[in-house]
Design an enzyme around this catalytic site. Structure first.
Site, PDB file in Angstrom:
ATOM      1  N   VAL A   1     -11.394  -1.041   5.514  1.00 39.47           N
ATOM      2  CA  VAL A   1     -12.442  -1.370   5.457  1.00 39.47           C
ATOM      3  C   VAL A   1     -12.743  -1.471   3.760  1.00 39.47           C
ATOM      4  O   VAL A   1     -13.303  -0.777   3.474  1.00 39.47           O
ATOM      5  CB  VAL A   1     -13.947  -1.224   6.199  1.00 39.47           C
TER       6      VAL A   1
ATOM      7  N   ILE B   1     -13.044   0.814  -1.702  1.00 41.51           N
ATOM      8  CA  ILE B   1     -15.033   1.184  -2.121  1.00 41.51           C
ATOM      9  C   ILE B   1     -14.953   2.430  -0.899  1.00 41.51           C
ATOM     10  O   ILE B   1     -14.272   2.143   0.377  1.00 41.51           O
ATOM     11  CB  ILE B   1     -15.984   0.142  -1.133  1.00 41.51           C
TER      12      ILE B   1
ATOM     13  N   VAL C   1       1.135  -1.269  -0.358  1.00 36.87           N
ATOM     14  CA  VAL C   1      -0.284  -0.313   0.275  1.00 36.87           C
ATOM     15  C   VAL C   1       1.045   1.147  -0.149  1.00 36.87           C
ATOM     16  O   VAL C   1       0.383   2.118  -0.981  1.00 36.87           O
ATOM     17  CB  VAL C   1      -0.336   0.658   0.916  1.00 36.87           C
TER      18      VAL C   1
ATOM     19  N   ARG D   1      11.460  -0.957   7.331  1.00 39.97           N
ATOM     20  CA  ARG D   1      12.369  -1.842   8.298  1.00 39.97           C
ATOM     21  C   ARG D   1      13.817  -2.514   7.404  1.00 39.97           C
ATOM     22  O   ARG D   1      15.143  -2.004   8.134  1.00 39.97           O
ATOM     23  CB  ARG D   1      11.823  -2.930   8.107  1.00 39.97           C
ATOM     24  N   ARG D   2      13.801  -2.122   6.289  1.00 37.35           N
ATOM     25  CA  ARG D   2      15.008  -2.699   5.239  1.00 37.35           C
ATOM     26  C   ARG D   2      15.122  -1.438   4.403  1.00 37.35           C
ATOM     27  O   ARG D   2      14.831  -1.337   3.274  1.00 37.35           O
ATOM     28  CB  ARG D   2      14.448  -3.278   4.562  1.00 37.35           C
TER      29      ARG D   2
ATOM     30  N   LYS E   1     -12.801  -6.067  10.056  1.00 37.55           N
ATOM     31  CA  LYS E   1     -13.557  -5.118   9.270  1.00 37.55           C
ATOM     32  C   LYS E   1     -15.008  -4.740  10.048  1.00 37.55           C
ATOM     33  O   LYS E   1     -16.046  -3.459   9.358  1.00 37.55           O
ATOM     34  CB  LYS E   1     -13.572  -5.346   7.783  1.00 37.55           C
TER      35      LYS E   1
ATOM     36  N   LYS F   1      -6.824  -1.798  10.098  1.00 42.12           N
ATOM     37  CA  LYS F   1      -8.059  -2.526  10.732  1.00 42.12           C
ATOM     38  C   LYS F   1      -7.864  -3.675  11.889  1.00 42.12           C
ATOM     39  O   LYS F   1      -9.039  -2.971  12.638  1.00 42.12           O
ATOM     40  CB  LYS F   1      -9.153  -3.384   9.307  1.00 42.12           C
TER      41      LYS F   1
ATOM     42  N   GLY G   1     -10.792  -1.492   0.901  1.00 40.59           N
ATOM     43  CA  GLY G   1      -9.990  -1.571   0.291  1.00 40.59           C
ATOM     44  C   GLY G   1     -10.592   0.434  -0.773  1.00 40.59           C
ATOM     45  O   GLY G   1     -10.220   1.190   0.208  1.00 40.59           O
TER      46      GLY G   1
ATOM     47  N   GLU H   1      -2.417 -14.201   1.643  1.00 37.48           N
ATOM     48  CA  GLU H   1      -0.629 -14.312   1.639  1.00 37.48           C
ATOM     49  C   GLU H   1      -0.125 -15.874   2.092  1.00 37.48           C
ATOM     50  O   GLU H   1      -0.681 -17.020   1.955  1.00 37.48           O
ATOM     51  CB  GLU H   1      -0.706 -13.478   2.716  1.00 37.48           C
TER      52      GLU H   1
HETATM   53  P1  NDP Z   1       3.607  -4.873   3.847  1.00 35.96           P
HETATM   54  O1  NDP Z   1       3.849  -6.153   4.932  1.00 35.96           O
HETATM   55  O2  NDP Z   1       3.180  -4.688   2.607  1.00 35.96           O
HETATM   56  O3  NDP Z   1       4.441  -3.632   4.364  1.00 35.96           O
HETATM   57  C1  NDP Z   1       4.378  -2.953   5.456  1.00 35.96           C
HETATM   58  C2  NDP Z   1       5.680  -1.770   5.255  1.00 35.96           C
HETATM   59  O4  NDP Z   1       5.617  -1.315   6.603  1.00 35.96           O
HETATM   60  C3  NDP Z   1       6.561  -2.453   4.446  1.00 35.96           C
HETATM   61  O5  NDP Z   1       6.975  -1.564   3.696  1.00 35.96           O
HETATM   62  C4  NDP Z   1       7.659  -2.285   5.350  1.00 35.96           C
HETATM   63  O6  NDP Z   1       9.098  -2.459   5.422  1.00 35.96           O
HETATM   64  C5  NDP Z   1       7.044  -1.686   6.550  1.00 35.96           C
HETATM   65  N1  NDP Z   1       7.345  -1.739   8.107  1.00 35.96           N
HETATM   66  C6  NDP Z   1       7.608  -3.175   8.837  1.00 35.96           C
HETATM   67  N2  NDP Z   1       7.527  -3.115  10.416  1.00 35.96           N
HETATM   68  C7  NDP Z   1       7.819  -1.929  10.548  1.00 35.96           C
HETATM   69  C8  NDP Z   1       8.721  -1.342  11.127  1.00 35.96           C
HETATM   70  N3  NDP Z   1       8.786  -1.291  12.621  1.00 35.96           N
HETATM   71  N4  NDP Z   1       8.784   0.285  11.557  1.00 35.96           N
HETATM   72  C9  NDP Z   1       8.616   0.890  10.088  1.00 35.96           C
HETATM   73  N5  NDP Z   1       9.037   0.209   9.175  1.00 35.96           N
HETATM   74  C10 NDP Z   1       8.019  -0.938   8.922  1.00 35.96           C
HETATM   75  O7  NDP Z   1       1.900  -4.068   4.214  1.00 35.96           O
HETATM   76  P2  NDP Z   1       0.247  -4.028   3.054  1.00 35.96           P
HETATM   77  O8  NDP Z   1       0.755  -2.759   2.484  1.00 35.96           O
HETATM   78  O9  NDP Z   1      -0.464  -4.948   2.460  1.00 35.96           O
HETATM   79  O10 NDP Z   1      -0.955  -3.175   4.670  1.00 35.96           O
HETATM   80  C11 NDP Z   1      -0.438  -1.905   5.299  1.00 35.96           C
HETATM   81  C12 NDP Z   1      -1.523  -1.933   5.675  1.00 35.96           C
HETATM   82  O11 NDP Z   1      -2.275  -1.394   5.487  1.00 35.96           O
HETATM   83  C13 NDP Z   1      -1.876  -2.937   7.086  1.00 35.96           C
HETATM   84  O12 NDP Z   1      -2.709  -2.580   8.323  1.00 35.96           O
HETATM   85  C14 NDP Z   1      -3.036  -3.627   5.965  1.00 35.96           C
HETATM   86  O13 NDP Z   1      -4.081  -4.106   6.486  1.00 35.96           O
HETATM   87  C15 NDP Z   1      -3.689  -2.517   5.093  1.00 35.96           C
HETATM   88  N6  NDP Z   1      -4.018  -2.756   4.251  1.00 35.96           N
HETATM   89  C16 NDP Z   1      -3.991  -3.191   3.103  1.00 35.96           C
HETATM   90  C17 NDP Z   1      -4.521  -3.608   2.201  1.00 35.96           C
HETATM   91  C18 NDP Z   1      -3.625  -4.576   0.729  1.00 35.96           C
HETATM   92  O14 NDP Z   1      -4.276  -5.095  -0.464  1.00 35.96           O
HETATM   93  N7  NDP Z   1      -2.758  -5.296   1.087  1.00 35.96           N
HETATM   94  C19 NDP Z   1      -6.143  -3.896   2.069  1.00 35.96           C
HETATM   95  C20 NDP Z   1      -6.382  -2.696   3.250  1.00 35.96           C
HETATM   96  C21 NDP Z   1      -5.762  -2.294   3.765  1.00 35.96           C
HETATM   97  P3  NDP Z   1       9.922  -2.941   4.596  1.00 35.96           P
HETATM   98  O15 NDP Z   1       8.988  -2.381   3.176  1.00 35.96           O
HETATM   99  O16 NDP Z   1      11.248  -2.833   5.181  1.00 35.96           O
HETATM  100  O17 NDP Z   1       9.597  -4.448   4.778  1.00 35.96           O
HETATM  101  N1  HSE Z   2      -6.292  -9.995   2.893  1.00 34.32           N
HETATM  102  C1  HSE Z   2      -7.490  -8.591   2.714  1.00 34.32           C
HETATM  103  C2  HSE Z   2      -8.724 -10.027   2.155  1.00 34.32           C
HETATM  104  C3  HSE Z   2      -6.510  -7.270   2.284  1.00 34.32           C
HETATM  105  O1  HSE Z   2      -8.087 -10.078   1.394  1.00 34.32           O
HETATM  106  O2  HSE Z   2      -9.698  -7.837   1.386  1.00 34.32           O
HETATM  107  C4  HSE Z   2      -7.824  -6.128   2.179  1.00 34.32           C
HETATM  108  O3  HSE Z   2      -8.009  -6.130   3.658  1.00 34.32           O
END
Ligand code: NDP
Ligand code: HSE
Length: 430
Positions: free
Chosen positions: A134, A138, A17, A48-49, A207, A107, A136, A192
């Protein structure tokens, strides 16, 4: 009048995201500035990285010290897209303490700790927005919090998890079993590596908690939501559903009780008629059906996950929060004034489809029917198919409380003539 001093955004997380949020902020910078009335600048990106290559993100913006970033004091909006409970929770409250508003997609955290986050935002005069948490892309949170704020919502029912909808859709359309459909969802990047949060419905339950709280102006936490995953749904269940003119969906259902004195929130697989709008929600799409007293029935439909769709919702929140800041205002805070209690699952009233393996001999049907009657559960239809002294019995009930159905099933299991309860599924949407 365009303000020349930019509003500063700190991005916590640059994964699926976050990377899309950064991309859209960069590529649409001029449009965003025009819509807000001031330029928006990406002031720092916590990850993190730090050595990972991230297209379009200047290396000097990257940091592993998210705490220092939110404590800078010159940040207007902190966008939390790390996920999980900690360090996200502490980073959000630290952001409020240091004068920043927060946009989050988290969430899990909001369903667990929404009330304390709202309180922290209010204490420090900041905004907390979370449209992306909740369904994405929408637009759903804002319509519930703002557009429908003058109406009374009685029911919210939806498909709020894309991964499980993809799996159930595959099982339905191709006849695949659960494992095969899950493998396809994983290969396509929907599921995942550890799909537990999706298939065991923790994601959908979080949600549901958020939606119920907003819809009924009360506090609903993750622990208040009844949750059943979809790993036990079989091809035989889909065959039974088809015979009834139904399909199976993982539904999040939030309801106000008939007397208006309590609410319920639940997530479980359910049969719904093919004629219901949610039955035609295919693949990884989400859809949410809202029933409001004055507005009637509304349906919200679209992509519920993925980097770019979710970033669209995050950007909408960034624009809203930036506009509020320029107006020296804040948007709506928590609305939990009704303080309606959350009733247990046993109080939920719905219909059931029960599939039993029984002995095929005289009196068995009467025995089974007696158990239903003794528990006050009225039978709507019975279908039996016998073979070699054994039979499969499918009973569909009229509406009954969940507690009565549980008592019925417990008693059925004790009958010598009932070899097993093959499946129990609720029937919704009629
Ligand atoms: P990712 O795992 O793809 O990304 C997480 C990011 O957080 C990474 O860039 C990671 O760093 C960074 N990170 C993790 N720990 C730390 C820390 N301690 N300090 C700083 N940075 C950190 O997650 P998503 O993007 O998929 O999801 C993010 C949020 O969005 C979640 O709450 C998820 O529930 C929500 N969400 C996601 C959706 C989706 O379709 N993916 C849809 C709707 C909501 P690094 O890159 O270095 O690993
Ligand atoms: N894992 C969730 C899904 C991501 O499949 O809908 C969006 O919250």
């Amino acid at each position: 009048m365009m303000r020349t001093r930019p509003l500063k955004v700190a991005l916590l997380g640059c994964g699926v995201v976050g990377s899309e949020v950064a991309r859209i902020m960069t590529t649409h910078a001029d449009d965003l500035a025009a819509r807000i009335g001031a330029p928006v600048e990406l002031a720092g990106v916590a990850v993190r990285r730090p050595d990972k290559v991230r297209a379009g993100i200047p290396a000097e913006l990257l940091t592993t010290d998210a705490t220092a970033l939110v404590k800078r004091g010159d940040i207007d909006v902190v966008v939390e897209v790390i996920g999980g409970i900690e360090p996200a929770r502490t980073l959000i409250t630290t952001a409020f303490e240091h004068g920043a508003s927060v946009v989050s997609a988290n969430k899990a955290l909001l369903a667990q700790d929404g009330a304390s986050l709202y309180a922290a935002a209010e204490q420090h005069g900041q905004d907390l927005y979370y449209e992306a948490a909740v369904a994405g892309a929408i637009p759903l949170i804002r319509p519930l919090r703002e557009s429908l704020a003058g109406d009374k919502i009685n029911r919210v029912m939806g498909i709020v998890n894309g991964t499980t909808n993809f799996i159930l859709d595959k099982m339905d359309t191709s006849g695949a079993g659960y494992s095969e459909a899950l493998d396809e969802a994983t290969a396509l990047g929907y599921a995942e590596a550890d799909p537990t949060a999706d298939v065991e419905a923790f994601d959908a339950a979080a949600k549901a908690a958020i939606l119920a709280g907003i819809a009924f102006h009360t506090r609903v936490r993750l622990d208040d939501v009844y949750r059943e995953g979809m790993t036990e749904v079989t091809a035989a269940d889909f065959a039974s559903a088809k015979q009834m003119g139904c399909t199976i969906k993982l539904l999040a259902i939030c309801e106000r009780a008939a007397d208006g004195e309590s609410v319920t929130a639940r997530v479980h697989p359910a049969m719904i008629p093919l004629s219901h709008p949610l039955a035609s929600v295919r693949e990884a799409y989400n859809a949410v059906f809202v029933e409001a007293e004055a507005a009637g029935r509304l349906m919200f439909y679209g992509p519920g996950a993925g980097g770019s769709p979710t970033a669209s919702a995050v950007l909408g929140d960034i624009v809203a929060v930036c506009r509020n800041r320029l107006n020296e205002a804040t948007g709506p805070g928590e609305s939990a004034y009704t303080q309606l209690p959350v009733s247990p699952m046993g109080d939920v009233v719905t219909r059931y489809h029960i599939s039993l393996d029984v002995a095929d001999k005289p009196g068995v049907l009467a025995q089974v029917a007696t158990v239903f009657a003794e528990h006050g559960v009225s039978i709507d239809t019975v279908r039996q198919q016998g073979k070699d002294g054994e039979a499969s019995l499918v009973v569909v009930t009229h509406r009954a409380p969940d507690a009565a159905l549980s008592g019925t099933v417990e008693a059925l299991r004790k009958l010598d003539t009932v070899r097993g309860v093959a499946s129990i599924m609720r029937v919704e949407g009629e």
